[in-house]
Design an enzyme around this catalytic site. Structure first.
Site, short mmCIF file in Angstrom:
data_model
loop_
_atom_site.label_atom_id
_atom_site.label_comp_id
_atom_site.label_asym_id
_atom_site.label_seq_id
_atom_site.Cartn_x
_atom_site.Cartn_y
_atom_site.Cartn_z
N ASP A 1 19.12 -3.93 -6.92
CA ASP A 1 17.72 -3.73 -7.33
C ASP A 1 16.96 -2.84 -6.34
O ASP A 1 15.81 -3.11 -5.99
CB ASP A 1 16.99 -5.08 -7.46
CG ASP A 1 17.42 -5.84 -8.69
OD1 ASP A 1 18.33 -5.38 -9.39
OD2 ASP A 1 16.83 -6.91 -8.97
N GLY A 2 17.61 -1.79 -5.89
CA GLY A 2 16.93 -0.83 -5.03
C GLY A 2 17.11 -1.09 -3.55
O GLY A 2 16.55 -0.38 -2.72
N ARG B 1 12.39 11.25 -5.50
CA ARG B 1 13.58 11.18 -4.64
C ARG B 1 14.82 10.76 -5.42
O ARG B 1 15.93 11.17 -5.10
CB ARG B 1 13.33 10.23 -3.46
CG ARG B 1 13.22 8.74 -3.82
CD ARG B 1 12.77 7.92 -2.62
NE ARG B 1 12.70 6.49 -2.85
CZ ARG B 1 11.67 5.86 -3.44
NH1 ARG B 1 10.63 6.56 -3.89
NH2 ARG B 1 11.68 4.53 -3.57
N GLY C 1 4.96 1.20 -8.52
CA GLY C 1 6.14 1.60 -7.76
C GLY C 1 6.70 2.91 -8.27
O GLY C 1 6.01 3.69 -8.93
N GLY D 1 6.41 -1.89 -6.69
CA GLY D 1 7.53 -1.57 -7.58
C GLY D 1 8.59 -2.66 -7.57
O GLY D 1 8.32 -3.82 -7.23
N ASP D 2 9.81 -2.25 -7.94
CA ASP D 2 10.91 -3.22 -8.04
C ASP D 2 11.24 -3.84 -6.68
O ASP D 2 11.68 -4.99 -6.61
CB ASP D 2 12.16 -2.52 -8.58
CG ASP D 2 11.96 -2.04 -10.00
OD1 ASP D 2 11.31 -2.76 -10.78
OD2 ASP D 2 12.43 -0.94 -10.34
N GLY D 3 11.01 -3.09 -5.61
CA GLY D 3 11.28 -3.62 -4.27
C GLY D 3 10.34 -4.76 -3.94
O GLY D 3 10.75 -5.77 -3.35
N ALA E 1 7.58 -4.37 5.57
CA ALA E 1 8.54 -4.78 4.54
C ALA E 1 8.90 -6.26 4.77
O ALA E 1 8.90 -6.73 5.92
CB ALA E 1 9.79 -3.92 4.62
N PRO F 1 0.82 -1.23 0.00
CA PRO F 1 0.00 0.00 0.00
C PRO F 1 0.85 1.27 0.00
O PRO F 1 0.32 2.35 -0.21
CB PRO F 1 -0.81 -0.12 1.30
CG PRO F 1 -0.02 -1.01 2.18
CD PRO F 1 0.78 -1.93 1.30
C1 LIG Z 1 21.09 14.39 -16.91
C2 LIG Z 1 20.04 13.35 -16.81
C3 LIG Z 1 20.61 12.04 -16.48
C4 LIG Z 1 19.59 10.96 -16.35
C5 LIG Z 1 20.27 9.66 -16.11
C6 LIG Z 1 19.32 8.55 -16.06
C7 LIG Z 1 19.96 7.23 -15.85
C8 LIG Z 1 18.92 6.35 -15.33
C9 LIG Z 1 19.26 4.91 -15.32
C10 LIG Z 1 18.22 4.22 -14.52
C11 LIG Z 1 18.46 2.79 -14.42
C12 LIG Z 1 17.50 2.17 -13.48
C13 LIG Z 1 17.84 0.78 -13.21
C14 LIG Z 1 16.88 0.19 -12.24
C15 LIG Z 1 17.09 0.14 -10.96
C16 LIG Z 1 16.11 -0.45 -10.02
O1 LIG Z 1 16.47 -1.76 -9.72
C17 LIG Z 1 16.12 0.31 -8.70
C18 LIG Z 1 14.92 -0.10 -7.89
O2 LIG Z 1 13.77 0.43 -8.42
N1 LIG Z 1 16.05 1.72 -8.92
C19 LIG Z 1 17.02 2.52 -8.56
O3 LIG Z 1 17.99 2.14 -7.97
C20 LIG Z 1 16.83 3.96 -8.91
C21 LIG Z 1 18.02 4.47 -9.65
C22 LIG Z 1 17.69 5.82 -10.16
C23 LIG Z 1 18.87 6.49 -10.72
C24 LIG Z 1 18.46 7.87 -11.12
C25 LIG Z 1 19.61 8.66 -11.54
C26 LIG Z 1 19.20 10.06 -11.84
C27 LIG Z 1 20.41 10.84 -12.23
C28 LIG Z 1 20.15 12.29 -12.31
C29 LIG Z 1 21.45 13.00 -12.55
C30 LIG Z 1 21.22 14.44 -12.60
C31 LIG Z 1 22.45 15.24 -12.86
C32 LIG Z 1 22.10 16.69 -12.72
C33 LIG Z 1 23.27 17.57 -12.85
C34 LIG Z 1 23.00 18.91 -12.32
N1 LIG Z 2 3.46 -2.52 4.22
C1 LIG Z 2 4.69 -2.11 4.02
N2 LIG Z 2 5.26 -1.17 4.79
C2 LIG Z 2 6.50 -0.72 4.58
N3 LIG Z 2 7.30 -1.18 3.57
C3 LIG Z 2 6.79 -2.11 2.76
C4 LIG Z 2 5.48 -2.62 2.95
N4 LIG Z 2 5.24 -3.54 1.98
C5 LIG Z 2 6.37 -3.61 1.25
N5 LIG Z 2 7.30 -2.76 1.71
C6 LIG Z 2 8.66 -2.48 1.18
O1 LIG Z 2 8.62 -1.26 0.46
C7 LIG Z 2 9.71 -1.23 -0.44
C8 LIG Z 2 9.40 -0.37 -1.66
O2 LIG Z 2 8.27 -0.83 -2.27
P1 LIG Z 2 7.99 -0.85 -3.82
O3 LIG Z 2 9.07 -1.50 -4.55
O4 LIG Z 2 6.64 -1.44 -3.97
O5 LIG Z 2 7.89 0.68 -4.22
P2 LIG Z 2 8.94 1.79 -4.63
O6 LIG Z 2 10.18 1.68 -3.84
O7 LIG Z 2 8.21 3.06 -4.60
O8 LIG Z 2 9.22 1.45 -6.13
P3 LIG Z 2 10.54 0.98 -6.94
O9 LIG Z 2 11.05 -0.19 -6.18
O10 LIG Z 2 10.01 0.65 -8.30
O11 LIG Z 2 11.52 2.12 -6.94
C9 LIG Z 2 9.95 -2.66 -0.81
O12 LIG Z 2 11.32 -2.94 -0.71
C10 LIG Z 2 9.15 -3.49 0.20
O13 LIG Z 2 9.97 -4.42 0.86
#
Ligand SMILES: CCCCCCCCCCCCC/C=C/[C@@H](O)[C@H](CO)NC(=O)CCCCCCCCCCCCCCC
Ligand SMILES: Nc1ncnc2c1ncn2[C@@H]1O[C@H](COP(=O)(O)OP(=O)(O)OP(=O)(O)O)[C@@H](O)[C@H]1O
Ligand SMILES: [Ca+2]
Length: 582
Positions: free
Chosen positions: A532-533, A302, A231, A188-190, A165, A131
């Site tokens: 994976d997050g 975030r 997510g 989501g991925d979590g 969690a 939720p």
């Molecule tokens: C200039 C723009 C740059 C954009 C760069 C984008 C690259 C994004 C690559 C994303 C790959 C995601 C892989 C998946 C990971 C998931 O298992 C995991 C759980 O949900 N997510 C994250 O860890 C969440 C990871 C999130 C990473 C976000 C990174 C954002 C970078 C922003 C940089 C801004 C620079 C600004 C300079 C002033």
């Molecule tokens: N009832 C709960 N209260 C608090 N945490 C929870 C609950 N149920 C699941 N979780 C935890 O919340 C974490 C985040 O959840 P979820 O992956 O669904 O969303 P998200 O973090 O917003 O998305 P994403 O993982 O795609 O970035 C998970 O790692 C899970 O373990």
């Protein structure tokens, strides 16, 4: 029973010739002069349900029980609103028959064809709703968009709204799972990661295998996993379906689609194990995750905020990376191909990973053979300072990066892509990050390497783990201002061979004074792993890719990139069907 059937049917006052051939159900409008007009062709595997009477499911289910009518629900495609995959919607057609006998014949034949041609359709599902995931809409998404579809398809669901969690993971590890065909997460991925850990752990327990031992070939999981995206990143959903859309995902679950997925096991020295499919990242992605945990209240934003904060802190880390390359003759991370639905690289891998299986798609036999038949190959070792070290088992495309961390990675080829981003000047790193948002090649940069691998080891040079802070000032103090030396070595029969020296580019030297202003503060010398997050509580790791360890209710990305206008969209249904016939 012969599944074929052909007859005239009516929709309103229009006459149609309807044909069921076993694999396909099609209906063609016939005009008064008996000429064929438009045909709609639906693979039987994509029929979501068949009901007697005139049935509506929205705004709520209603049945007008006429004894000559029946309703067919099926998958209808449309382009994915800017993303690469295709959105699936529920199509509905209400037919009238000449008699009740004919109506019963149609419903009986269609239902029998469904059973025969899509044997993996689930009857009973265990659903976990987080939720609090993403924008906190998990419950609403499930009850308003998904539950009515499951009900229509005759799926009975046991729904658990999580209260903490790891509840879903623990449930899968300990509770009775008899009678369930699959497990679904709404989150989501979590949440996906919880199901992944629970199911893999449970399967190994039942097989009497020690999952903590990196040498063990893990047993594939018998239950399918469905993901209803709700997510923040929803990377696993995006990369396996092509769109983040609860209705599309629910329809993939209903029709029992099956997509195998590679999984990376991550072991530390004290033999704990974690699993990753989308991103195992040290350095930048680890730091972004650690920073983002402080700002959970921001929701999905975030990551962008934390990404900017971490980028501006301009960190790099020392590390020793060793990897076991995959066979370069099979594929390459730079071959510019994409893993799409029906991917031939993945299909060939199924045959390689499960060589003795009569049905090459079968999960349940010969998995142990994959490591005994594979020759180990030679480990390659590199050491230096990195902006980030990332390992992904698939493209990891998501809304932030529509082609992903490694655009040519495969979902189910038994390999992962290791991306090494050496320390570089801040503008270079920004260029690397920015290229993820477009079709520009993020690997075509002098400080980036990508390798297709079967296993990876990572450690920090000795002394680093204890040393909490070090001076940076743009670049590491231990590195000569004019020249940074990164040492690539290949271990061959124990001997270390020096391969390359890298020099600091003039571009980087020029940028240094400007960027020093942003980063003249102490910085930690050790980063964390983003698995994976989730942040891992250890730095030194050994990872192994397990080919096709789990199966999702998905089919890979259907390429919708070419579909730009509505005419092409209509055509798209036809093209996808033709592709499914190939
Ligand atoms: C200039 C723009 C740059 C954009 C760069 C984008 C690259 C994004 C690559 C994303 C790959 C995601 C892989 C998946 C990971 C998931 O298992 C995991 C759980 O949900 N997510 C994250 O860890 C969440 C990871 C999130 C990473 C976000 C990174 C954002 C970078 C922003 C940089 C801004 C620079 C600004 C300079 C002033
Ligand atoms: N009832 C709960 N209260 C608090 N945490 C929870 C609950 N149920 C699941 N979780 C935890 O919340 C974490 C985040 O959840 P979820 O992956 O669904 O969303 P998200 O973090 O917003 O998305 P994403 O993982 O795609 O970035 C998970 O790692 C899970 O373990
Ligand atoms: Ca892979």
């Amino acid at each position: 029973m012969d599944l074929g059937l052909e007859s005239s049917l009516w929709v309103g006052n229009k006459r149609y010739r309807a044909v069921l051939t076993g694999w396909h159900f099609k209906w063609t409008e016939v005009d008064k002069k008996n000429r064929d007009k438009k045909t709609v062709l639906v693979p039987v595997a994509e029929v979501a349900g068949v009901e007697e009477g005139r049935v509506e499911i929205l705004p709520q289910k209603s049945v007008e029980d006429t004894d000559k009518d029946f309703t067919v629900f099926y998958v209808k495609r449309s382009s994915g609103g800017g993303s690469y995959g295709l959105l699936w919607r529920l199509g509905r057609i209400q037919f009238s028959c000449a008699s009740r006998v004919l109506r019963d014949q149609w419903t009986k034949h269609l239902r029998a064809a469904l059973k025969t041609h899509s044997p993996l359709r689930p009857h009973r599902l265990l659903v976990f709703i987080n939720p609090f995931g993403g924008k906190k809409k998990g419950r609403q998404i499930y009850h308003s968009l998904v539950a009515p579809l499951f009900e229509l398809a005759g799926i009975s669901s046991h729904v658990i709204v999580t209260e903490r969690a790891n509840q879903a993971r623990d449930h899968l590890l300990k509770k009775d799972l008899t009678g369930f065909d699959g497990v679904v997460c709404v989150g989501g991925d979590g949440m996906f990661s919880e199901l992944l850990h629970g199911l893999i752990g449970r399967t190994q327990q039942e097989a009497g295998l020690c999952e903590n031992d990196p040498a063990v070939a893990l047993q594939p999981c018998p239950l399918h996993i469905g993901i209803i995206p709700a997510g923040s990143t929803d990377c696993v959903c995006f990369a396996t379906v092509g769109v983040v859309d609860p209705v599309t995902s629910a329809l993939h679950i209903i029709i029992g689609d099956s997509q195998p997925l590679d999984v990376c096991s991550v072991h530390d020295v004290s033999a704990q194990v974690r699993y990753s499919v989308s991103l195992l990242g040290y350095g930048f992605y680890g730091d972004v995750l650690a920073e983002s945990e402080k700002h959970r209240w921001m929701g999905p934003l975030r990551y962008d905020y934390s990404g900017a904060v971490v980028y501006l802190s301009n960190r790099s880390y020392s590390g020793i990376v060793q990897y076991l390359p995959a066979d370069p003759l099979l594929s390459s991370p730079r071959d510019k191909t994409r893993c799409l639905a029906g991917c031939s690289v993945c299909s060939r891998s199924t045959e390689r990973l499960f060589p003795h299986s009569s049905d090459s798609g079968s999960l349940y036999s010969s998995h142990f053979s994959q490591f005994s038949t594979d020759s180990e190959g030679e480990w390659v070792s590199v050491e230096g300072r990195f902006r980030c070290v990332s390992l992904t088992c698939m493209s990891s495309s998501c809304a932030r990066s529509p082609l992903g961390l490694s655009p040519s990675a495969h979902l189910a080829d038994g390999t992962g892509d290791l991306i090494l981003v050496w320390d570089t000047h801040p503008l270079g790193f920004l260029k690397f990050l920015y290229r993820h948002t477009s079709t520009q090649d993020q690997f075509d940069l002098p400080f980036v390497e990508v390798h297709r691998v079967k296993a990876v080891r990572f450690s920090v040079p000795s002394g680093r783990e204890e040393q909490e802070y070090e001076e940076i000032g743009g670049f590491s103090s231990e590195i000569d201002e004019g020249q940074r030396e990164c040492v690539d070595t290949v271990s061959r029969n124990g001997s270390q061979q020096h391969l390359a020296q890298r020099a600091m580019t003039s571009e980087r030297k020029a940028a240094t004074p400007f960027l020093c202003g942003l980063c003249c503060k102490k910085s930690p010398s050790v980063s964390v792993w983003n698995c994976d997050g989730e942040i891992l509580p250890f730095t030194k790791i050994v990872c192994k890719i397990h080919g096709q360890l789990v199966r999702l209710y998905a089919r890979g990305i259907e390429d919708g990139a070419a579909i730009r206008n509505s005419e092409e969209r209509d055509e798209c249904q036809r093209i996808c069907i033709l592709n499914s016939l190939k």
